[in-house]
Design a protein around this motif. Structure first.
Motif, short mmCIF file in Angstrom:
data_model
loop_
_atom_site.label_atom_id
_atom_site.label_comp_id
_atom_site.label_asym_id
_atom_site.label_seq_id
_atom_site.Cartn_x
_atom_site.Cartn_y
_atom_site.Cartn_z
N PHE A 43 24.26 36.70 44.92
CA PHE A 43 24.80 35.29 45.36
C PHE A 43 25.61 34.72 44.39
N GLY A 44 26.40 33.97 44.89
CA GLY A 44 27.46 33.31 44.07
C GLY A 44 27.13 31.73 44.05
N LEU A 100 21.17 36.43 35.94
CA LEU A 100 22.75 35.96 35.88
C LEU A 100 23.78 37.47 35.43
N LEU A 101 24.47 37.70 36.50
CA LEU A 101 25.30 38.81 36.34
C LEU A 101 26.50 38.67 35.63
N ARG A 102 27.31 37.80 36.22
CA ARG A 102 29.02 37.46 35.76
C ARG A 102 29.20 36.11 35.94
N LEU A 103 30.05 35.66 35.37
CA LEU A 103 30.69 34.51 35.41
C LEU A 103 32.31 34.54 35.69
N LEU A 104 32.69 34.68 36.66
CA LEU A 104 34.06 35.01 37.10
C LEU A 104 34.87 34.18 37.40
N HIS A 105 36.36 34.21 37.23
CA HIS A 105 37.25 33.05 37.84
C HIS A 105 37.27 33.32 39.25
N ASP A 106 37.40 32.40 39.91
CA ASP A 106 37.13 32.37 41.35
C ASP A 106 38.53 33.15 42.38
N LEU A 109 37.96 38.89 42.64
CA LEU A 109 36.95 39.59 43.50
C LEU A 109 35.87 40.19 42.62
N PRO A 110 34.48 39.90 43.03
CA PRO A 110 33.45 39.92 42.37
C PRO A 110 32.97 41.54 42.60
N GLU A 111 33.39 42.26 43.46
CA GLU A 111 32.91 43.67 43.58
C GLU A 111 33.01 44.57 42.50
N PRO A 112 33.95 44.80 42.05
CA PRO A 112 34.32 45.45 41.05
C PRO A 112 33.43 45.35 39.61
#
Length: 121
Positions: A63-64, A100-106, A109-112
């Protein structure tokens, strides 16, 4: 309310986002972003299926949640103008915790950056 379990990747991502906030907007900017992240985590702990949570179509069970969905619940003087990060997470099998897995810039791409789908949440 569910427990929040932070991965090492998530902790590192938060530290990086706060460092960049301070570099670009000073201590006040870092403080505002810290409050926003804290508020978003509290929102997810209260309701992990709240408005704004979306399941990743390419990764069922992942989820995001964009920080911007928690922005308007904060006092105007503490709001971040345009939050650009997304919290990526999974629910544990018994659904009593959010991993909580990651906090990424929008724009990323989250996949990698996400763990394998067969890895236990």
């Amino acid at each position: 309310m569910v427990r929040l379990v932070k991965s090492a990747g998530f902790v590192a991502d938060v530290e990086n986002a706060l460092r960049v906030s301070e570099e670009n907007w000073g201590r006040d900017g870092r403080a505002r972003y810290t409050l926003l992240v804290t508020h978003a985590l509290a929102d997810l702990a209260r309701d992990s299926h709240r408005l704004g949570v979306h399941e990743l179509p390419e990764r069922p069970g992942f989820f995001g949640y964009a920080l911007r969905h928690s922005r308007n619940n904060m006092p105007a003087v503490q709001r971040v103008g345009q939050p650009r990060h997304v919290i990526y997470f999974r629910l544990t099998e018994d659904r009593d915790a959010v991993r909580l897995l990651r906090l990424l810039h929008d724009r990323m791409l989250p996949e990698p950056w996400l763990p394998p789908a067969d890895e236990a949440p």
